[in-house]
Design a protein around this motif. Structure first.
Motif, PDB file in Angstrom:
ATOM      1  N   GLU A  47       0.828  -1.207   0.000  1.00 18.73           N
ATOM      2  CA  GLU A  47       0.000   0.000   0.000  1.00 18.73           C
ATOM      3  C   GLU A  47       0.861   1.257   0.000  1.00 18.73           C
ATOM      4  O   GLU A  47       0.536   2.253  -0.669  1.00 18.73           O
ATOM      5  CB  GLU A  47      -0.922  -0.006   1.220  1.00 18.73           C
ATOM      6  CG  GLU A  47      -2.008  -1.080   1.161  1.00 18.73           C
ATOM      7  CD  GLU A  47      -2.811  -1.167   2.449  1.00 18.73           C
ATOM      8  OE1 GLU A  47      -2.411  -0.519   3.448  1.00 18.73           O
ATOM      9  OE2 GLU A  47      -3.829  -1.879   2.470  1.00 18.73           O
ATOM     10  N   LEU A  48       1.976   1.224   0.742  1.00 18.73           N
ATOM     11  CA  LEU A  48       2.879   2.371   0.760  1.00 18.73           C
ATOM     12  C   LEU A  48       3.536   2.566  -0.605  1.00 18.73           C
ATOM     13  O   LEU A  48       3.660   3.693  -1.094  1.00 18.73           O
ATOM     14  CB  LEU A  48       3.956   2.160   1.834  1.00 18.73           C
ATOM     15  CG  LEU A  48       5.060   3.218   1.916  1.00 18.73           C
ATOM     16  CD1 LEU A  48       4.482   4.605   2.170  1.00 18.73           C
ATOM     17  CD2 LEU A  48       6.072   2.852   2.998  1.00 18.73           C
ATOM     18  N   LYS A  49       3.948   1.469  -1.225  1.00 21.12           N
ATOM     19  CA  LYS A  49       4.557   1.563  -2.558  1.00 21.12           C
ATOM     20  C   LYS A  49       3.572   2.133  -3.570  1.00 21.12           C
ATOM     21  O   LYS A  49       3.939   2.947  -4.430  1.00 21.12           O
ATOM     22  CB  LYS A  49       5.033   0.182  -3.013  1.00 21.12           C
ATOM     23  CG  LYS A  49       6.242  -0.343  -2.248  1.00 21.12           C
ATOM     24  CD  LYS A  49       6.676  -1.708  -2.755  1.00 21.12           C
ATOM     25  CE  LYS A  49       7.909  -2.211  -2.023  1.00 21.12           C
ATOM     26  NZ  LYS A  49       8.368  -3.535  -2.523  1.00 21.12           N
ATOM     27  N   GLU A  50       2.314   1.721  -3.457  1.00 19.41           N
ATOM     28  CA  GLU A  50       1.287   2.233  -4.363  1.00 19.41           C
ATOM     29  C   GLU A  50       1.101   3.733  -4.177  1.00 19.41           C
ATOM     30  O   GLU A  50       0.945   4.485  -5.146  1.00 19.41           O
ATOM     31  CB  GLU A  50      -0.028   1.494  -4.120  1.00 19.41           C
ATOM     32  CG  GLU A  50      -1.265   2.122  -4.760  1.00 19.41           C
ATOM     33  CD  GLU A  50      -1.186   2.194  -6.271  1.00 19.41           C
ATOM     34  OE1 GLU A  50      -1.882   3.057  -6.853  1.00 19.41           O
ATOM     35  OE2 GLU A  50      -0.424   1.407  -6.881  1.00 19.41           O
ATOM     36  N   GLY A  77      10.109   7.448  -3.163  1.00 14.22           N
ATOM     37  CA  GLY A  77       9.453   6.357  -3.881  1.00 14.22           C
ATOM     38  C   GLY A  77      10.444   5.283  -4.306  1.00 14.22           C
ATOM     39  O   GLY A  77      10.153   4.085  -4.213  1.00 14.22           O
ATOM     40  N   LEU A  78      11.628   5.693  -4.743  1.00 14.33           N
ATOM     41  CA  LEU A  78      12.660   4.737  -5.146  1.00 14.33           C
ATOM     42  C   LEU A  78      13.141   3.917  -3.950  1.00 14.33           C
ATOM     43  O   LEU A  78      13.366   2.702  -4.054  1.00 14.33           O
ATOM     44  CB  LEU A  78      13.840   5.473  -5.794  1.00 14.33           C
ATOM     45  CG  LEU A  78      13.561   6.142  -7.146  1.00 14.33           C
ATOM     46  CD1 LEU A  78      14.776   6.954  -7.597  1.00 14.33           C
ATOM     47  CD2 LEU A  78      13.205   5.091  -8.191  1.00 14.33           C
ATOM     48  N   GLN A  79      13.314   4.587  -2.809  1.00 13.92           N
ATOM     49  CA  GLN A  79      13.746   3.892  -1.593  1.00 13.92           C
ATOM     50  C   GLN A  79      12.725   2.837  -1.172  1.00 13.92           C
ATOM     51  O   GLN A  79      13.074   1.676  -0.924  1.00 13.92           O
ATOM     52  CB  GLN A  79      13.936   4.891  -0.450  1.00 13.92           C
ATOM     53  CG  GLN A  79      15.143   5.771  -0.560  1.00 13.92           C
ATOM     54  CD  GLN A  79      15.300   6.644   0.676  1.00 13.92           C
ATOM     55  OE1 GLN A  79      14.941   6.236   1.791  1.00 13.92           O
ATOM     56  NE2 GLN A  79      15.815   7.837   0.496  1.00 13.92           N
ATOM     57  N   ILE A  80      11.473   3.245  -1.098  1.00 10.30           N
ATOM     58  CA  ILE A  80      10.427   2.340  -0.627  1.00 10.30           C
ATOM     59  C   ILE A  80      10.208   1.194  -1.606  1.00 10.30           C
ATOM     60  O   ILE A  80       9.982   0.050  -1.207  1.00 10.30           O
ATOM     61  CB  ILE A  80       9.107   3.113  -0.409  1.00 10.30           C
ATOM     62  CG1 ILE A  80       9.298   4.184   0.680  1.00 10.30           C
ATOM     63  CG2 ILE A  80       7.987   2.161  -0.018  1.00 10.30           C
ATOM     64  CD1 ILE A  80       9.723   3.641   2.036  1.00 10.30           C
TER      65      ILE A  80
END
Length: 312
Positions: A47-50, A77-80
């Motif tokens: 969900e966080l990546k989305e 976003g790249l890190q997660i």
């Protein structure tokens, strides 16, 4: 603004809370059946990546970005996106996630600044854009906090039986006071019943013979050391035998009997089988027995029961 440095303003308890996520050794997690907590953690991470997918960052926001909001959110976003359920624990515990939350806070403060423009329509569009940017940052913050909360949830009694799991949760402030490890204790046992009070008195003031203090100290060392979570059975055996070394100068090992025939088990775990040792003492033989009973899954029945009692 960098998101790679730990944030010093947050509690260190989060490090212990998060370290339960992804504790298994590399290369073995893929072969293990996922627990409900593993699935829940994976869901929160997904969900966080989305929420951090690039298409949520509207190109029109670039013009009204007061600092480096767009750049920082892309980097986050790249890190997660590179995280897995096995690495998310380290990402939380070493402070990188706290640094992200602090970064979001700073960016959101900048978004509150008034956009300077003589064109009323331009100023209105800027206000709307920054409001949407702030809503986006808040949504990301919510998902980040949800990931942290999920990583800190205690496992079910069945999963809690694994020493790799309970050893982490037993370091937290909400540890079960069950003497595993030995410093996790509740009220003094002498308060529970008069018999325990008498026992404590005799323990600290032995009157049997000159050797009693040494033996009692040995018993205390055993009670303090053996409840710990050892990495393997070899370490547990070494700790056990180290305590018995100073038992008595007259004690010399005589014969050692293996109590189990599964030699392959010893090779896989790095430890020897349970043993019974006979030692010469005052013209006779004294038997020292090291025996341990476990579930087939190598779980700790005692810790499973403790966790089950806690959730009642």
């Amino acid at each position: 603004m960098s998101t790679s440095q730990p944030a010093n303003s947050r509690s260190s308890n989060r490090k212990r809370d998060a370290s339960a996520a992804g504790m298994g050794p590399p290369g073995k997690e893929g072969t293990k059946k996922k627990t409900k907590l593993d699935i829940a953690l994976e869901t929160k991470l997904t969900e966080l990546k989305e929420a951090l997918q690039p298409y949520w960052l509207h190109p029109s926001w670039e013009r009204y970005d007061p600092d480096v909001f767009m750049e920082e959110m892309r980097n986050l976003g790249l890190q997660i996106n590179a995280l897995t359920t096995q690495t998310v624990g380290a990402y939380i515990s070493d402070g990188r996630l706290d640094a992200c939350l602090d970064m979001l806070g700073e960016l959101q403060e900048r978004l509150k600044e008034e956009f300077s423009s003589t064109d009323p329509q331009q100023a209105k569009r800027a206000t709307t854009a920054r409001q949407n940017m702030n809503k986006y940052a808040e949504r990301v913050r919510t998902h980040l906090n949800a990931l942290v909360d999920q990583a800190g949830v205690k496992p079910s009694p069945h999963d809690f039986a694994s020493s790799k799991r309970w050893r982490v949760f037993q370091e937290r402030s909400d540890a079960i006071l069950c003497l595993r490890p030995a410093d996790k204790r509740g009220l003094p046992i002498s308060l529970m019943h008069a018999a325990f009070c008498h026992f404590t008195h005799h323990f600290h003031d032995p009157t049997m013979d000159e050797h009693t203090p040494k033996y009692l100290n040995m018993a205390e060392d055993l009670c303090r050391e053996m409840p710990s979570a050892f990495d393997n059975e070899a370490d547990r055996r070494r700790a056990f035998e180290k305590i018995f070394v100073p038992l008595d100068e007259k004690l010399d090992q005589h014969i050692e009997f293996s109590l189990e025939a599964k030699v392959s088990t010893a090779k896989e775990t790095g430890g020897g089988p349970d043993v019974a040792k006979t030692v010469k003492y005052n013209g006779g033989n004294l038997v020292l027995l090291l025996e341990e009973f476990k579930m087939e899954s190598d779980g700790d029945v005692y810790m499973q029961i403790c966790r089950a009692y806690e959730v009642l």
